[in-house]
Design an enzyme around this catalytic site. Structure first.
Site, PDB file in Angstrom:
ATOM      1  N   GLU A 169      69.126   3.463  94.610  1.00  0.00           N
ATOM      2  CA  GLU A 169      68.762   2.659  95.778  1.00  0.00           C
ATOM      3  C   GLU A 169      67.278   2.319  95.710  1.00  0.00           C
ATOM      4  O   GLU A 169      66.451   3.139  95.325  1.00  0.00           O
ATOM      5  CB  GLU A 169      69.063   3.464  97.046  1.00  0.00           C
TER       6      GLU A 169
ATOM      7  N   LYS B 102      75.076  -2.034 102.036  1.00  0.00           N
ATOM      8  CA  LYS B 102      75.225  -0.795 102.799  1.00  0.00           C
ATOM      9  C   LYS B 102      75.783  -1.082 104.185  1.00  0.00           C
ATOM     10  O   LYS B 102      75.264  -1.919 104.924  1.00  0.00           O
ATOM     11  CB  LYS B 102      73.860  -0.097 102.905  1.00  0.00           C
TER      12      LYS B 102
ATOM     13  N   CYS C 205      73.151   6.189  99.799  1.00  0.00           N
ATOM     14  CA  CYS C 205      72.356   7.196 100.492  1.00  0.00           C
ATOM     15  C   CYS C 205      73.153   7.955 101.554  1.00  0.00           C
ATOM     16  O   CYS C 205      74.147   8.587 101.247  1.00  0.00           O
ATOM     17  CB  CYS C 205      71.115   6.546 101.086  1.00  0.00           C
TER      18      CYS C 205
END
Length: 559
Positions: free
Chosen positions: A307, A369, A420
């Site tokens: 990321e 995301k 994440c």
């Protein structure tokens, strides 16, 4: 007459205009009992706080996982026979120090953030404690206690602002006898089993402690048998995971290289100047290409970047695009690039993406995301809060959420991309696997929280997800910890934090789905609903049995 005289006020003086009766004399014995009860209650509060700190130690980086069982047992014993209000208070006293200890990695932002978030999360332990107290008077109460722990996590994982699943009992048990249960019912079933074991131990302790005074009597050994049986049942629940098969056989494999480029500095200002982080990952990939050309390393089928590996939008920055093209051309295989991308239609918004970058065709499929982090990647109620919290200016643009699971074809592999903190959310990971992901990639950037314990906590979640879905998981981090996790949850390789490194591995690819993938959220809803139903039923029965008055708490000495 004594009944007509003015009684003194709180300060010993007469109250103006109020004829009061003389206060009745108190019995000395009653005063002594009240003082003793206060002392015992104070001890109970201290025990609750200590249990909360112990629960924090059950999680990484400490990993003393049996303390998760102990903490549940202590709270279950403390609230046994108390009123709902007392149980609620004890639940909060456990929850607040627990979350402060667990989330202390947020101190890099500010200790006020640690305290504030911990307070909000501890509020969920208020109804938990109340429910445990009320249901503790029901038959089979350890079972309802375990269900209520699931209900607490069910609520906390969803509200407010999409929830915050950190601190689930399952995440303290990612390499324990309980872990294989995740393949049957996911993280909620692991939490249920841990809580049930703890509640059973509490039941056994509450039965055994009074017997210690009369152990020499003839009836004491026989009376201890139920407690010993409960202890054995708690052990059986823990050992049940050994009977659960964890599927690990690969249908085929793919060779991967994971690039950890590192950052210039830790903390809130890890980004530094533009292009620094991107150049780190390009340089590490060029070094990998040199090793391939020299025959020191076999050419992988694909390369994984973390990321935020590109700190500039590669679609708009010609410099960033040229740097990525250079790395992809040198290694000669597709790279999954983590990048921040300007939203194509909504000005002022940015998207956190994983982009498949091919050496011949350039950027292709991408995943956005789905669950941006509140106050980290977007600011709720920005107009109102930014006027009083100047620190929010450090989040200048809000991240726009994606809407589809991150299933991407990266070279010959169909991978599921999870970015994440999304690894903490059951539904996001499950939907990705059910959409066809044959292995999972967690692209993450933990540079803000390096050397705080947060990367270890997040890696533990990957271990549980591997078992839950029967999938190998690759964690690709900018500054660490990057890791290769096998489908059985074993960490096969991992990097050190704040080092530039490259991991290479043969990654098993699987098509079969686990029972947990098939049943979805049904176990969680069932267990949580059962716990709440028993709580409501117990409360109604109490009120009816007392003519509308809540049942009084049992004596402190009984606890």
């Amino acid at each position: 007459m004594a009944s007509e005289t003015d009684a003194p006020g709180p300060d010993g003086s007469a109250r103006d205009g109020e004829p009061l009766r003389a206060a009745p004399a108190r019995r000395p014995g009653r005063i002594r009992r009240s003082v003793a009860a206060v002392r015992l209650h104070w001890r109970s509060e201290l025990v609750a706080v200590a249990a909360g700190l112990a629960l924090a130690l059950a999680f990484p980086p400490y990993d003393v996982w049996p303390l998760s069982i102990v903490a549940v047992a202590v709270l279950s014993a403390l609230v046994r026979g108390r009123s709902a209000r007392q149980g609620a208070w004890l639940g909060f006293l456990l929850g607040l120090p627990f979350f402060i200890g667990l989330l202390k990695w947020l101190h890099v932002i500010g200790w006020d953030t640690v305290i504030g978030l911990s307070f909000v999360e501890a509020l969920f332990f208020v109804p938990l404690g109340a429910g445990l107290a009320v249901t503790s008077r029901l038959p089979a109460w350890p079972l309802w206690a375990a269900c209520l722990w699931v209900a607490q996590e069910w609520a906390r994982d969803r509200v407010p602002l999409g929830g915050f699943p950190w601190g689930r009992l399952a995440f303290a048990n990612t390499g324990t006898p309980f872990t294989p249960l995740a393949a049957l019912g996911g993280a909620p079933l692991v939490t249920f089993a841990v809580a049930l074991s703890g509640a059973l131990l509490a039941w056994a302790a509450l039965r055994l402690l009074p017997l210690l005074r009369t152990w020499r009597t003839r009836r004491a050994p026989a009376a201890a048998l139920p407690a010993l049986g409960a202890t054995g049942l708690a052990a059986a629940v823990a050992a049940a995971g050994y009977a659960v098969p964890v599927p690990t056989d690969a249908d085929d494999t793919v060779s991967v290289a994971v690039v950890q480029g590192n950052v210039q500095q830790a903390g809130m200002d890890f980004l530094g100047r533009p292009m620094l982080i991107l150049n780190n990952h390009v340089e590490a990939t060029l070094d990998l290409a040199d090793d391939i050309d020299a025959g020191r390393v076999a050419r992988p089928d694909l390369v994984l970047w973390p990321e935020n590996a590109s700190d500039l939008d590669p679609y708009r920055s010609t410099e960033a695009r040229a740097a990525i093209d250079r790395a992809v051309s040198a290694v000669g295989v597709p790279i999954l690039v983590g990048a921040l991308v300007d939203h194509p239609t909504k000005e002022g918004y940015v998207e956190n993406q994983g982009i498949v970058w091919d050496p011949e065709t350039g950027p292709g499929d991408s995943y956005t995301k789905q669950h941006p982090v509140p106050f980290g990647e977007y600011v709720p109620f920005r107009d109102q809060l930014s006027k009083v919290i100047s620190r929010l200016e450090r989040v200048p643009r809000d991240f726009h959420p994606g809407e589809e699971p991150g299933v991407l074809d990266v070279g010959p592999a169909r991978l599921g991309d999870v970015i994440c903190f999304e690894v903490a959310y059951d539904g996001i990971v499950r939907d990705t696997v059910n959409a066809g992901a044959r292995a999972l990639v967690v692209q993450t950037n933990n540079a803000t929280y390096g050397n705080t314990g947060q990367p270890e906590q997040q890696l533990a979640m990957s271990r549980l997800r591997a078992v839950e879905h029967g999938r190998a998981i690759v964690t690709a981090a900018t500054s660490g910890i990057s890791a290769i996790v096998a489908p059985d949850g074993t960490i096969e390789q991992q990097t050190e934090e704040f080092t530039q490194d490259v991991l290479t591995a043969e990654l098993p690819l699987r098509d079969d789905r686990t029972v947990s993938d098939r049943v979805g959220a049904a176990p969680e809803w069932t267990l949580a609903g059962l716990g709440l139903l028993m709580w409501a039923g117990a409360a109604v029965r109490e009120r009816r049995g007392r003519g509308g008055e809540p049942r009084a708490a049992s004596k402190e000495a009984a606890e």
